[in-house]
Structures are given as structure tokens and as C-alpha cells.
Design a protein around this motif. Structure first.
Motif, PDB file in Angstrom:
ATOM      1  N   VAL A 570      31.892  28.738  44.004  1.00 16.43           N
ATOM      2  CA  VAL A 570      32.663  28.586  42.777  1.00 16.43           C
ATOM      3  C   VAL A 570      33.170  29.960  42.370  1.00 16.43           C
ATOM      4  N   LEU A 571      34.483  30.077  42.208  1.00 16.95           N
ATOM      5  CA  LEU A 571      35.073  31.382  41.939  1.00 16.95           C
ATOM      6  C   LEU A 571      35.975  31.334  40.718  1.00 16.95           C
ATOM      7  N   GLN A 572      35.944  32.428  39.949  1.00 13.96           N
ATOM      8  CA  GLN A 572      36.879  32.661  38.865  1.00 13.96           C
ATOM      9  C   GLN A 572      37.417  34.079  39.023  1.00 13.96           C
ATOM     10  N   PRO A 573      38.311  34.272  39.992  1.00 12.05           N
ATOM     11  CA  PRO A 573      38.776  35.632  40.284  1.00 12.05           C
ATOM     12  C   PRO A 573      39.672  36.227  39.210  1.00 12.05           C
ATOM     13  N   ALA A 574      40.254  35.378  38.368  1.00 14.35           N
ATOM     14  CA  ALA A 574      41.127  35.881  37.302  1.00 14.35           C
ATOM     15  C   ALA A 574      41.044  34.919  36.134  1.00 14.35           C
ATOM     16  N   ASN A 575      41.503  35.382  34.985  1.00 16.36           N
ATOM     17  CA  ASN A 575      41.465  34.547  33.798  1.00 16.36           C
ATOM     18  C   ASN A 575      42.297  33.281  34.020  1.00 16.36           C
ATOM     19  N   ASN A 576      41.717  32.125  33.678  1.00 18.45           N
ATOM     20  CA  ASN A 576      42.384  30.825  33.778  1.00 18.45           C
ATOM     21  C   ASN A 576      42.579  30.344  35.213  1.00 18.45           C
ATOM     22  N   LEU A 577      41.984  31.045  36.177  1.00 18.33           N
ATOM     23  CA  LEU A 577      42.051  30.604  37.567  1.00 18.33           C
ATOM     24  C   LEU A 577      40.663  30.215  38.043  1.00 18.33           C
ATOM     25  N   TYR A 578      40.521  28.978  38.529  1.00 15.19           N
ATOM     26  CA  TYR A 578      39.239  28.472  39.011  1.00 15.19           C
ATOM     27  C   TYR A 578      39.432  27.900  40.406  1.00 15.19           C
ATOM     28  N   VAL A 579      38.494  28.217  41.287  1.00 15.13           N
ATOM     29  CA  VAL A 579      38.569  27.738  42.665  1.00 15.13           C
ATOM     30  C   VAL A 579      37.176  27.286  43.099  1.00 15.13           C
ATOM     31  N   THR A 580      37.117  26.139  43.741  1.00 17.08           N
ATOM     32  CA  THR A 580      35.860  25.690  44.329  1.00 17.08           C
ATOM     33  C   THR A 580      36.102  25.336  45.788  1.00 17.08           C
ATOM     34  N   VAL A 581      35.114  25.649  46.626  1.00 20.80           N
ATOM     35  CA  VAL A 581      35.144  25.304  48.044  1.00 20.80           C
ATOM     36  C   VAL A 581      33.798  24.678  48.385  1.00 20.80           C
ATOM     37  N   ASP A 582      33.813  23.451  48.889  1.00 20.20           N
ATOM     38  CA  ASP A 582      32.573  22.754  49.215  1.00 20.20           C
ATOM     39  C   ASP A 582      32.678  22.157  50.614  1.00 20.20           C
TER      40      ASP A 582
END
Length: 800
Positions: A570-582
Motif C-alpha cells: 500500500v503506497l501513498q507516494p504523493a498527496n491524494n495519490l493512493y496505490v495498492t498492489v496485491d
């Protein structure tokens, strides 16, 4: 903590429908604070704190798809869900199965308000994805009744019991006392058919002194047939379809459906609340069989001088009723005691047909029989939290369940199944029973039941602030095959607010359904024969305990056993950006599958000499294979301002692959009848390993400015393959992009919207001529987005 919803943009649609100014970008972060009730029994657990991927979909997002079907809306929103639209598959035309993460439709558990939903009485038998399954029919639930849908993409048998191998779909019903609304939707396909009307309404009301609430909902759907069949191509003969006109119908069935729902609660005392909810549905569906030409041996020219198109009338009644008490005892122990009753009843009528063996006096419509499934579940769920010395607080949930299931099969009227003895003109025996769907015989009829009881325990804790640990175990015992157990371990570690890892290891199981064990019938199947083409066979589906089935190799069914491993970031590399990899790997042993249609001469001779003179082949359910499914889900969302408005971006990707690890050798009894028989051959292996798209991309953008909302979505469905009787008849269908567009305007309490699904009028590749039955069926029923083309719709809604 940063865990993203698989479709948080969907959640944004609700805000778009209720506000007249752009939501500030910071509001996007609140979505990870959504409280969930699926996959955990810890109170107030949020999406951000989940140890497994959870998707939360709102009714606004479901309605924005333009469809009246819940399962269709979910498939457009979730990259990991496949929901094809098969045709000419008997009852499956009306009760379509959905697949999650490439597994079978009945390997996903469906809940309503956290309570197990019963499966449909229908058994999908013909050539469609999900062949051999009896999943829950989600389309019986009115969309107007839904508060949200939570989709857990992880094995959960240790938490919920049988069926939760691929995941769990939990449909949460509206319960507010203060909200309500009404909507009318109308639409039609570009080709001018499939006209659809939908009227929905819901209303909440409170009891005196705030002691409780009741929320009611209703839905009426009217959808006409679609037809993409074409005229027969080839030399016209008395036994072929005519070449000068279209006589076949190939598309969605005609649907008339009414559905109701309610969800209520009342405060009995400070520590006790009573609750009840339910859904009720009635569906009348008319689907088509295959045209019988005038000179066909299955026709009687005195009745149908130009041939006939038989049709199946499917009437389905479905209901769920749940009553319960919940509250708190001993200061910190919560309890939930409930009774859950589910019922599915499906009857089959056959119209515009005949029984060839009765001659010119044959009726032209028949009652072919019915299927009935009843489920009753008693649950006692307890949860508490305690804090051992020198250790973090531990949340403990534990409980008991007792479940009964009854499956009944009712015979059709005598004329629907009998062989009346009238011979064909050449003196050969005529096929008995109603054409397209012979009625269930008295020997098919019966009532079968079983019961099971189980116990579970589920623990969650945070031994250190950044680490979440969950452990669950479940034991169940069934009256028909004995006991089984499953367990699960889940971990989540947050290295920083911008990065977290999560993973699970679980075992699971799925009990073979009563339908798979006891359903029995004869039906006409069109099977590809090398060097001949598509040929009709009357195929007998045998119960596994039938002597003929045992001679062909049938054995008592065992439960499927699974092992599920997943690892995600689960990543939040920048404000308002969310990424999940499963990523996930799911092994299923002793998978319950329907065998190939055994139609060799040796098998037919055996069946004809064993009391089945009209049968062209047989099949039965078996635990003959083991499979491994591997895949990955990637989801990213981003919220940004654009001028005076705001845009929610969502991109989702799923890729999965199923491999067959084992195919059991033929039993000696089958080898003695036909040494060349294949219980599970290339057709069925193809359906499992390449029959659904290998990958899927879902992209969505919602732009909101003032009272306007613009929603643009695109889905790419990867290639899939349909295998024929020989490699020469195999066909791989190329990837396709399908785009949807809608525009909404809010005027006070009114919402006005128009849209187009499949706006570019995309169709799947046409099937090769050898598989198209003389050109009449130009598309594959395995297409993940159907084959109806563009659909245009408009919606008017009012909320209060």
C-alpha cells in the motif's frame, strides 16, 4: 496509514450527486476512513486498517453504469470480476454466474448485512463460464436497497465458512430513517431492441422517541429481448434453417422483475436491539432455444410447417428473511444472535415447442418442472476485547453456527418428459420429451437435505503500533461428508504513512452443493463433432449415486480444499495519490466440476441398454481436478483540482492465470465401457484455463464542477479462448476496449443524467464459421462484455 479502496472514485459519485460545489482535494483522504464490516469482526475497523484488499462501492456508482443488474454493475467496476452474458444456455440466460479472481462462481461467498445469502436453486449446466455452479443470485437484490457493497478479495473460509475461497461480497442494505428517493431509468440498444425500464424507490422512517428505524425499498424492471442472430448461410435443405430470413434469436432474454427490500431495527433495552431485514424478488424470464427447421426429425410439419423456435419460460421466486438480537453483556462483550432463512424457487415452462414422440396431437407448451432450495442458519456471534498484562489489547470474536439446507426437484407434467412411442417416418424411435428442455421425470424428482454445525474463533491485535496481526480458525461438520477445518493468518505492517505491506495465508473449503450431488435431468446440448459440425445430443445429467453414473466412474463428492497466499503493498507516494498492489496464489484440490459430455458410441450403447433408450450421452459431477490460480490486482487513485472543478481518477488492473495441476485418471469401470473416454477433456480444461480474460483494465474519471458531473470510464478486456472438439475449431478472441460516458446535472433535489454504455458500439470478434451454426450465431457467449453493442439511457431521480 494508507490503504486505498479499489474504486474510491465510485465513492466520490455519491458526493457528486449531493453537492453543487467541488469537494476539496483533502476530502479524498477521508475515504480510507470508511468503516468496514467485512473481513474483520473488530468494531470500527476502517478500510485503511484492513489486512486484506477491500473494495467499497456505493449505489451512486452502481447506478452510473446504466445497468439494472447488480452483478453487471460490479463487473464494470471491479477489474477482478468477470460477468459474461451467455445466450441459448437454458436457465443460465436468466440466472448468470459471476467469477471473482478467475475462480468458479460458487467459490465466492455472498453476504447480506454480514449474513450468509443462500444460493440459487439453478444449476448452470450448459456451455458457459461457471458451468456446473450454483452461486448466489445477486440480481435478486434491488439496487435501491443498497447502502454499499464491500468486496473482500481474499480467502475467508476460516471467518465465514464454505464458499469463501476467492473472496466475499457483502451487500449492506440502507437503514437510515431520514433518507429516501425515487428514480426512473429508460434505455435501449443502438440496434433498437432490448428496451429497458426501471423504477426504483426507497423510504426511511423512524419509530417514536427514536427507538428504531425502518427502511423500505422497491424495484420494478422490464427489459425486452435482444437479438444478434443472422440468417443461415449455406445450401438450403429441408433439414436446414432457411437462408432468406432470420429465424434464430441470440441475445439477452426478456425480463420482467419485481423486487422489495427492508431493513429495520428497534431498541428493546439499553443493551439489546432487535433487527430484521429481508429481500423478495420475482422474475419472469423468456429465453430462446435453437430453431428446429421444417424438415428436422424433431419437428412435426402438421404443427409447424415452417419449423419452430422453442422458448423457455423461467419463473424465479427468491427471498431472504433475517431476524436477530444484538447488544452487550458483561460490560465489554458484544453478542449477535440471529436466524436467517433463504429460499429460491425456479420453475421451467417450455413454449412454442412439441414432443415429437406424441405425434400430431402433441401439446405445444409444457410445464417442465421446478427446483427448490431452502437454507436456514442460526448464528451466535460473540466478541470482546481484553488486555493481558504487558501485551497489547486483543480483540476476540468467537461463535457457533447451525445450518440446514434442503434441495427439491419437482417433476414436469407427463407430456413434457414421456416418450409416446410415435416413430419417425423412417421407422426409427423419435426423441421423447419437450423439445429444447425435456421435463424432469418422476425418477428425477426428490427431496434432499443436510445439516452442518460449526465453531470459529478470530483474534486481532496490534502488538506494536505499526503491526496488525489477525489469526482465525474454523471447524465445521456436515452430515453428508464429515468434518473439515480451516485457518487464516493475516499481517499488516506500516513502515511509514507512505508505505505499508500486508499479507495473508489461509486454508479454505467449499462443500459440494446439494444441487451438484442430486440434480438430475435430460437436456439437448449442441456439441461440436469433428468432421460433422454442431450436432444436437440429448444429454443425461446423472446424480453421482445413480447406478449408471457409478458405472461411468462417478464417486461420492468430497469438499474442495484450498490454500490461499497473498502479499500486497500500500503506497501513498504523493498527496491524494493512493496505490495498492496485491498478488495472490490460490490452490484448489478436489475441485468439483461437471464432466465432459460423454457421447461416444460405446457410452451411448451402454446407456441405451441400461434403460435410457433416448439418451445420446451422459455426464456427472466429480472431484477430478486440482488447479492453481495466480494473479495480481493493481489499483491507483488520484484526486486533483481542474479549474473550478475536481477530478477523481481511478485505474485498476487484474491479471490472473489458472493452471490444472492434476486430472484424475479414469476409474476402471469407465475404462471397461470406453477406454478412450475423457471425463475432463480439452473443452472443459479450456473453459477453466483460457475461457475468461487473462487480464482486465478499468479506468475511470469523474469531473465535477458546480451542479454538473461528467463520468467517463473505459475497460479493456483481455483475450480469451474457446476450445472446440479439435484444435482446428479453437478460437482466441482479441482484447477489446469498451467505453462508457454519462453526464449528470443536479437541480435542487432532482438529479438528471444521460449516458451511453459501450458508447463506441464495440463487439467481440465474430466466431469462426465452423462454430457459428451456419452463420446464425456470430458471437461467443463467453464474451466478458456481451455482444449487444451500444446502450443509451436516461435517468431522472429525486431524493429527500
Amino acid at each position: 496509514m494508507a490503504l486505498v479502496l479499489a474504486l474510491p472514485a465510485a465513492t466520490a459519485m455519491t458526493a457528486a450527486a449531493q453537492t453543487t460545489s467541488p469537494t476539496p482535494p483533502a476530502a479524498a483522504s477521508t475515504k480510507v476512513g470508511q468503516v468496514i464490516v467485512t473481513g474483520t469482526r473488530v468494531a470500527n475497523r476502517t478500510v485503511a486498517e484492513s489486512t486484506a484488499p477491500i473494495d467499497v462501492l456505493t449505489p451512486a456508482m452502481l447506478e452510473a453504469t446504466g445497468t439494472t443488474e447488480l452483478a453487471t454493475a460490479l463487473s464494470r467496476a471491479l477489474p477482478s470480476l468477470n460477468f459474461p452474458r451467455p445466450a441459448i444456455t437454458d436457465g443460465t440466460d436468466a440466472v448468470r454466474p459471476a467469477q471473482l479472481r478467475g475462480l468458479a462462481p460458487d467459490q465466492v461467498l455472498v453476504l447480506i448485512n454480514g449474513k450468509r445469502m443462500h444460493t440459487t436453486a439453478m444449476l448452470n449446466l450448459n456451455g458457459s463460464q461457471g458451468r456446473g455452479s450454483s452461486p448466489a443470485d445477486m440480481n435478486t437484490i434491488p439496487i435501491a436497497a443498497i447502502e454499499r457493497v464491500e468486496v473482500l478479495r481474499d480467502g475467508a473460509s476460516a471467518q465465514y465458512g464454505s464458499d469463501a475461497i476467492a473472496g466475499v461480497i457483502n451487500i449492506v442494505l440502507k437503514g437510515s430513517a431520514k433518507t429516501g428517493g425515487m428514480a426512473v431509468r429508460a434505455g435501449q440498444y443502438k440496434e433498437g431492441d432490448g428496451t429497458t425500464w426501471q423504477v426504483t424507490a426507497d423510504e426511511g422512517m423512524g419509530f417514536a422517541d427514536g427507538a428504531g428505524a425502518l427502511h423500505l425499498s422497491a424495484q420494478v424492471v422490464r427489459a425486452d429481448q435482444t437479438d444478434r442472430a443472422r440468417a443461415f448461410v449455406g445450401p438450403a435443405t429441408p433439414t436446414s434453417a432457411p437462408t432468406d430470413r432470420v429465424v434464430q434469436r441470440f441475445g439477452d432474454p426478456e425480463i420482467r422483475q419485481h423486487a422489495l427490500g427492508y431493513n429495520g431495527k428497534i431498541t428493546i433495552s439499553e443493551n439489546m436491539t432487535g433487527y430484521s431485514f429481508g429481500t423478495f424478488s420475482y422474475r419472469n424470464a423468456l429465453s430462446n432455444g435453437f430453431f428446429r427447421p421444417a424438415g428436422d426429425t424433431r419437428n412435426i410439419p402438421a404443427i409447424y410447417p415452417n419449423g419452430f423456435l422453442p422458448q423457455i419460460r423461467n419463473r424465479a421466486k427468491d427471498q431472504t428473511l433475517v431476524f436477530g438480537l444484538r447488544g452487550k453483556v458483561f460490560d465489554n462483550t458484544r453478542y449477535d444472535l440471529s436466524y436467517n432463512h433463504g429460499h429460491s424457487f425456479i420453475s421451467f415452462g417450455v413454449e412454442n415447442t412439441l414432443n415429437r414422440s406424441l405425434g400430431p396431437t402433441s401439446p405445444t407448451q409444457f410445464y417442465a418442472g421446478d427446483l427448490d432450495l431452502t437454507q436456514a442458519v442460526w448464528n451466535l456471534d460473540l466478541s470482546t476485547e481484553f488486555a493481558p498484562a504487558s501485551f497489547a489489547p486483543i480483540s476476540v470474536a468467537y461463535g457457533l453456527e447451525y445450518r440446514t439446507e434442503t434441495f427439491a426437484q419437482g417433476a414436469g407434467d407427463r407430456a413434457s418428459w414421456i416418450n409416446g412411442g410415435v416413430l419417425l417416418p423412417n421407422g426409427s424411435p423419435a426423441p421423447g420429451g419437450a423439445q429444447v428442455y425435456p421435463g424432469y421425470r418422476p425418477s428425477d424428482a426428490g427431496q434432499f437435505d443436510r445439516h452442518s454445525h460449526s465453531a470459529y474463533i478470530d483474534l486481532e491485535t496490534n502488538p506494536v503500533e505499526a503491526l496488525t496481526v489477525g489469526v482465525a480458525g474454523r471447524w465445521e461438520k456436515y452430515s453428508d461428508f464429515g468434518s473439515t477445518s480451516s485457518h487464516k493468518v493475516a499481517l499488516r505492517y506500516e513502515f511509514s504513512p507512505a508505505f505499508a505491506l500486508r499479507g495473508t495465508y489461509s486454508t479454505g473449503f467449499r462443500a459440494p452443493s446439494l444441487q451438484q450431488q442430486y440434480f438430475q435431468s435430460t437436456s439437448t446440448n449442441f456439441i461440436s463433432v469433428p468432421g460433422v459440425g454442431t450436432v444436437p445430443f440429448d444429454i443425461r445429467t446423472f446424480r453421482v449415486n445413480d447406478p449408471a453414473a457409478i458405472a461411468l466412474g462417478a464417486e461420492p463428492l468430497r469438499p474442495e480444499e484450498s490454500t490461499n497466499v497473498s502479499l500486497g503493498a500500500v503506497l501513498q507516494p504523493a498527496n491524494n495519490l493512493y496505490v495498492t498492489v496485491d498478488a495472490y496464489r490460490i490452490q484448489v484440490k478436489d475441485r468439483v466440476v461437471l464432466s465432459e459430455n460423454l457421447t461416444s458410441t460405446a457410452v451411448r450403447n451402454f446407456l441405451n441398454s441400461s434403460g435410457f433408450p433416448d439418451i445420446g450421452g451422459g455426464r456427472y459431477f466429480t472431484n477430478a481436478i486440482d488447479t492453481t490460480t495466480q494473479g495480481v490486482d493493481v489499483v491507483g487513485t488520484y484526486k486533483m483540482t481542474l479549474g473550478a472543478g475536481a477530478v477523481d481518477w481511478t485505474l485498476g488492473y487484474n491479471r490472473n492465470k489458472t493452471e490444472i495441476d492434476r486430472i484424475a485418471p479414469n476409474p476402471a469401470s469407465l475404462m471397461a465401457i470406453d477406454p478412450t473416454a475423457l471425463r475432463f477433456g480439452r473443452t472443459e480444461t479450456g473453459r477453466l484455463v483460457v475461457g475468461s480474460p487473462r487480464d482486465k483494465i478499468s479506468a475511470n474519471a469523474i469531473y465535477r464542477i458546480g451542479a454538473w458531473t461528467l463520468n467517463a470510464a473505459a475497460s479493456r478486456y483481455g483475450e480469451f479462448t474457446v476450445r472446440g472438439a479439435t484444435p482446428a475449431l479453437d478460437q482466441t478472441f482479441s482484447p477489446k476496449w469498451v467505453g462508457d460516458l454519462s453526464l449528470g446535472y443536479k437541480l435542487g433535489t432532482w438529479d438528471l443524467s444521460v449516458g451511453a454504455d459501450n458508447i463506441l458500439d464495440e463487439y467481440p470478434d465474430e466466431v469462426i464459421f465452423a462454430n457459428s451454426t451456419g452463420g446464425q450465431l456470430p458471437y461467443s457467449g463467453s464474451s466478458p462484455f456481451g455482444f449487444n453493442g451500444a446502450f443509451y439511457w436516461a435517468r431522472v431521480a429525486k431524493t429527500w
